[in-house]
Write a protein that holds these residues in place. Sequence first.
Motif, PDB file in Angstrom:
ATOM      1  N   GLY A  48       9.291  -1.179   7.840  1.00 46.81           N
ATOM      2  CA  GLY A  48      10.511  -1.710   7.160  1.00 46.81           C
ATOM      3  C   GLY A  48       9.922  -2.814   6.241  1.00 46.81           C
ATOM      4  N   TRP A  49       8.790  -3.132   6.530  1.00 46.90           N
ATOM      5  CA  TRP A  49       7.851  -4.009   5.599  1.00 46.90           C
ATOM      6  C   TRP A  49       6.957  -3.510   4.653  1.00 46.90           C
ATOM      7  CZ3 TRP A  49       8.277  -9.578   6.285  1.00 46.90           C
ATOM      8  CH2 TRP A  49       9.183  -9.881   7.298  1.00 46.90           C
ATOM      9  N   GLN A  50       6.415  -4.014   3.585  1.00 48.99           N
ATOM     10  CA  GLN A  50       5.560  -3.613   2.694  1.00 48.99           C
ATOM     11  C   GLN A  50       4.409  -4.679   2.429  1.00 48.99           C
ATOM     12  OE1 GLN A  50       7.101  -1.537  -1.092  1.00 48.99           O
ATOM     13  NE2 GLN A  50       9.141  -1.908  -0.199  1.00 48.99           N
ATOM     14  N   ARG A  51       3.237  -4.163   2.272  1.00 50.53           N
ATOM     15  CA  ARG A  51       1.923  -4.994   2.074  1.00 50.53           C
ATOM     16  C   ARG A  51       1.817  -5.007   0.596  1.00 50.53           C
ATOM     17  NH1 ARG A  51      -3.112  -3.499   0.526  1.00 50.53           N
ATOM     18  NH2 ARG A  51      -3.744  -2.570   2.516  1.00 50.53           N
ATOM     19  N   ASP A  52       1.537  -6.351  -0.055  1.00 57.35           N
ATOM     20  CA  ASP A  52       0.897  -6.318  -1.342  1.00 57.35           C
ATOM     21  C   ASP A  52      -0.433  -7.030  -1.332  1.00 57.35           C
ATOM     22  OD1 ASP A  52       3.466  -5.139  -2.524  1.00 57.35           O
ATOM     23  OD2 ASP A  52       4.243  -7.296  -2.276  1.00 57.35           O
ATOM     24  N   ARG A 147       8.666  -8.797  -6.356  1.00 54.49           N
ATOM     25  CA  ARG A 147       7.434  -9.391  -5.598  1.00 54.49           C
ATOM     26  C   ARG A 147       6.706 -10.519  -6.188  1.00 54.49           C
ATOM     27  NH1 ARG A 147       2.388  -6.976  -6.451  1.00 54.49           N
ATOM     28  NH2 ARG A 147       2.301  -5.585  -8.495  1.00 54.49           N
ATOM     29  N   TRP A 148       5.939 -11.103  -5.177  1.00 54.01           N
ATOM     30  CA  TRP A 148       4.934 -12.260  -5.666  1.00 54.01           C
ATOM     31  C   TRP A 148       3.844 -11.821  -6.102  1.00 54.01           C
ATOM     32  CZ3 TRP A 148       6.734 -17.429  -6.037  1.00 54.01           C
ATOM     33  CH2 TRP A 148       7.896 -17.742  -5.560  1.00 54.01           C
ATOM     34  N   VAL A 149       3.322 -12.601  -7.300  1.00 52.85           N
ATOM     35  CA  VAL A 149       1.770 -11.942  -7.923  1.00 52.85           C
ATOM     36  C   VAL A 149       1.220 -13.265  -8.274  1.00 52.85           C
ATOM     37  CG1 VAL A 149       2.705  -9.735  -8.888  1.00 52.85           C
ATOM     38  CG2 VAL A 149       2.971 -11.643 -10.381  1.00 52.85           C
ATOM     39  N   VAL A 150      -0.195 -12.994  -8.168  1.00 52.78           N
ATOM     40  CA  VAL A 150      -1.050 -14.215  -8.695  1.00 52.78           C
ATOM     41  C   VAL A 150      -1.162 -14.287 -10.294  1.00 52.78           C
ATOM     42  CG1 VAL A 150      -3.220 -15.154  -8.585  1.00 52.78           C
ATOM     43  CG2 VAL A 150      -2.131 -14.207  -6.644  1.00 52.78           C
ATOM     44  N   VAL A 151      -0.889 -15.361 -10.798  1.00 53.37           N
ATOM     45  CA  VAL A 151      -1.027 -15.372 -12.186  1.00 53.37           C
ATOM     46  C   VAL A 151      -2.468 -15.408 -12.616  1.00 53.37           C
ATOM     47  CG1 VAL A 151      -0.126 -16.598 -14.450  1.00 53.37           C
ATOM     48  CG2 VAL A 151       1.354 -16.606 -12.217  1.00 53.37           C
ATOM     49  N   THR A 459       8.976 -13.042   1.608  1.00 49.43           N
ATOM     50  CA  THR A 459       7.782 -12.735   1.705  1.00 49.43           C
ATOM     51  C   THR A 459       6.855 -13.753   2.495  1.00 49.43           C
ATOM     52  OG1 THR A 459       7.925 -11.766  -0.692  1.00 49.43           O
ATOM     53  CG2 THR A 459       5.365 -12.399   0.254  1.00 49.43           C
ATOM     54  N   ILE A 460       6.058 -13.262   3.295  1.00 52.97           N
ATOM     55  CA  ILE A 460       5.284 -13.922   4.107  1.00 52.97           C
ATOM     56  C   ILE A 460       3.639 -13.676   3.674  1.00 52.97           C
ATOM     57  CG2 ILE A 460       4.281 -14.339   6.482  1.00 52.97           C
ATOM     58  CD1 ILE A 460       6.849 -13.319   7.468  1.00 52.97           C
ATOM     59  N   ILE A 496      -2.860 -11.475   1.184  1.00 56.48           N
ATOM     60  CA  ILE A 496      -1.741 -10.269   1.052  1.00 56.48           C
ATOM     61  C   ILE A 496      -0.279 -11.222   1.277  1.00 56.48           C
ATOM     62  CG2 ILE A 496      -3.343  -8.388   2.012  1.00 56.48           C
ATOM     63  CD1 ILE A 496      -1.749  -9.003   4.624  1.00 56.48           C
ATOM     64  N   GLY A 497       0.623 -10.324   0.707  1.00 53.77           N
ATOM     65  CA  GLY A 497       2.050 -10.700   0.695  1.00 53.77           C
ATOM     66  C   GLY A 497       2.794  -9.534   1.445  1.00 53.77           C
ATOM     67  N   LEU A 498       3.456 -10.089   2.510  1.00 53.86           N
ATOM     68  CA  LEU A 498       4.359  -9.138   3.461  1.00 53.86           C
ATOM     69  C   LEU A 498       5.632  -8.913   3.199  1.00 53.86           C
ATOM     70  CD1 LEU A 498       2.174  -9.728   6.725  1.00 53.86           C
ATOM     71  CD2 LEU A 498       2.061  -7.604   5.236  1.00 53.86           C
ATOM     72  N   ARG A 499       6.366  -7.881   2.624  1.00 52.24           N
ATOM     73  CA  ARG A 499       7.669  -8.014   2.217  1.00 52.24           C
ATOM     74  C   ARG A 499       8.588  -7.186   3.054  1.00 52.24           C
ATOM     75  NH1 ARG A 499       8.438  -5.365  -2.864  1.00 52.24           N
ATOM     76  NH2 ARG A 499       6.286  -4.368  -2.581  1.00 52.24           N
ATOM     77  N   GLY A 500       9.827  -7.881   3.669  1.00 47.09           N
ATOM     78  CA  GLY A 500      10.568  -7.074   4.559  1.00 47.09           C
ATOM     79  C   GLY A 500      11.796  -7.193   4.034  1.00 47.09           C
TER      80      GLY A 500
END
Length: 500
Positions: A48-52, A147-151, A459-460, A496-500
Motif C-alpha cells: 500500500g506504500w510507494q517509494r520515490d 508527490r513531493w519532488v526536489v526543486v 509522505t514520510i 526517498i519519499g514513502l507515500r501511503g
Amino acid sequence: MIRRRTALGAALAAPLLAVPRLAAAQRARAPLGPLPLPVKQDDSTAPGWQRDLLMRWGDRVAFDAAAWNPAAQDAEGASGQFGWDARILALATPRQPATDGLPRGVLAVGHPTVDPAMAFPGGEGSPAMLAALQGASLLNLERQGGRWVVVDGGYQSRRLGLGTLCRLGAGSVRGLLGIGGGCVTPWGTLLLAEGDPGFWTSRIPGLDPAGYGFVAELDPFDPQSVPAKRAALGRFPHGDVAATLARDGRAVVYLTDRRVGGFLFRFVSAGPATSDGALEAGTLSVCRMTGENVLWLPLPAGADPLSAAAAAGGTGLDTPSGLGLDPGKPRLLLACQGSPARPSGHVIELTAQGGDDAAPGASAALLFAAGPPGSSAARYGGAGLPPGSAWPENPDTVTVDANGRAWVGTDRGSRDPQQPDALFGVALDGPARGVPLPLYGAPRGAAVGGAAVSPDGGTIFTGVRHPGAVPGARFTRPGTRWPDFRAGVPPRSAVIGLRG
C-alpha cells in the motif's frame, strides 16, 4: 527532481509557525501490519506504500554544481553536490501557503560520515575530497502531481561544509563538520549538531579542534544566513538535538551525547526564544534517571559538559542517539542504539513534569526494548510483535508525527544479519502502544537515516545511508549497487519519499 532557479521566496521566506507541539490534522495512511524483511540488494516497502527516489549522492544541490563522475571526483565539484552519507535532520515548512497553492518546504539532510573505501575507486581520498563529501544539504521540496519532488536549483537549496563561514562567540570559524543531528525550532530556525570532530581534524590539516563539536543555528529560508555555533549548548560529540518552548516562552533544547555511556542534556535559555541570541545564555543540565524518575541536574556555566555531567551524577545511557518531540503532547522520545550490556538497544519516552519542558523533573517509561521476539532483552507493548514480522534492532533515529506515531530507524553498523535495517512505525498510545511495525527495509549494507513527515502527513521522507557497505566491501566490490544498479556505478546514499 524538477529544475527551477526561481525566487520561491515569498512563500518560503515566511517564518515558521512558532507554536510548540501543536498537532495538525493529517490524512489517513495505508495501515501497517506484519512484514518479513529479507536481506537483498534492493529495498522493500510495506504493501500500500510507494517509494520515490528524491536525491542521491552526487546529485547537484547548488544550481551551478558540476555533473557527478564517480570515477574522477574533484573537491570543487563535490562541494556543490549531495554528500556521501544521508541522515534526515528536519523539514522546515513556511507558515503561509504560496500564492500558487503548491506546498513547499526545505529539507535538511546531514552528511556525517565518509568511508574512503566505499567512496573512492582507489579506496583513499584526499583531505579536500573527504571534506567536500561531508557537511549538510538544504533541499527545496515542492509537492506536484500528488508527490513531493526536489526543486533542482531551488532558491533555498544550499550546500554547507568545511568552506562555510560560521559565527562563534565574538569571532568566527570556518566550517561545519560531521553534521549528524538537527531540528527545526519553534522560533523559526534550524539547528545542526556536529558530531565528534576527531575523524576530520586528524585527516584535514590546519583544523583547530576547538572550533568544532558544537550546535549551529541558522535561518533555513535565507540562503545568505551565517550559521552561529552556540557555545552555551556545550561542545561534545552530538548525536541529535530537539527543540521546543517552555511554558513561559523560554527556549528548551535537548541534546544527546552519542557514545556508549553517553548523557542526555537539556538547555533552557535565560530569556524568551524571541531573538537571534536566545541560545547564547542559559542553563545546561544533565539527566539523572532513577527507575521512572528523571531529575535535571544543572551544570556549572562554562564547564566541560562531559566531565561536569559525570561529576554531577548524570546517568550514562546505552549510546543515546535520536530524539523526537511529540507535536501534540509534552513528551520526548529517546532512541538508544545499544551497548555491550544491552546490545539491541531500546526507545524511552520522557514526559515533562506538569507538561512544562523547563520543569526540574520528568517521568520515564520504556516504549520498547529491541531485539528478536522471545529473547531475554526484547520487550514490546500490546500483545507483542505479530508472528512472522521483522523486528527492530539498534534503534538510532526517532521522529513523532502529528498523529502520535513514532517512526524509528535502525542502524546495526553495516552488519549483514538475517534482516536489513528498517524504518518502523510505533503507536504511542492505545492498545498497540510500543508495537513496532515495519514500513521500509533498506538495501543490503544500508542503515536508515532518520525520518521527516510532510505537512499533509501523506509522505514520510527518510535517508538511506551507505548502501552496500557490508564488511569487506569497497568501491569496486559493494554489497549492492542500489539505487542505480548499473555496472561501474557505486551504491549511493539517498533521500526517498514513502507515500501511503
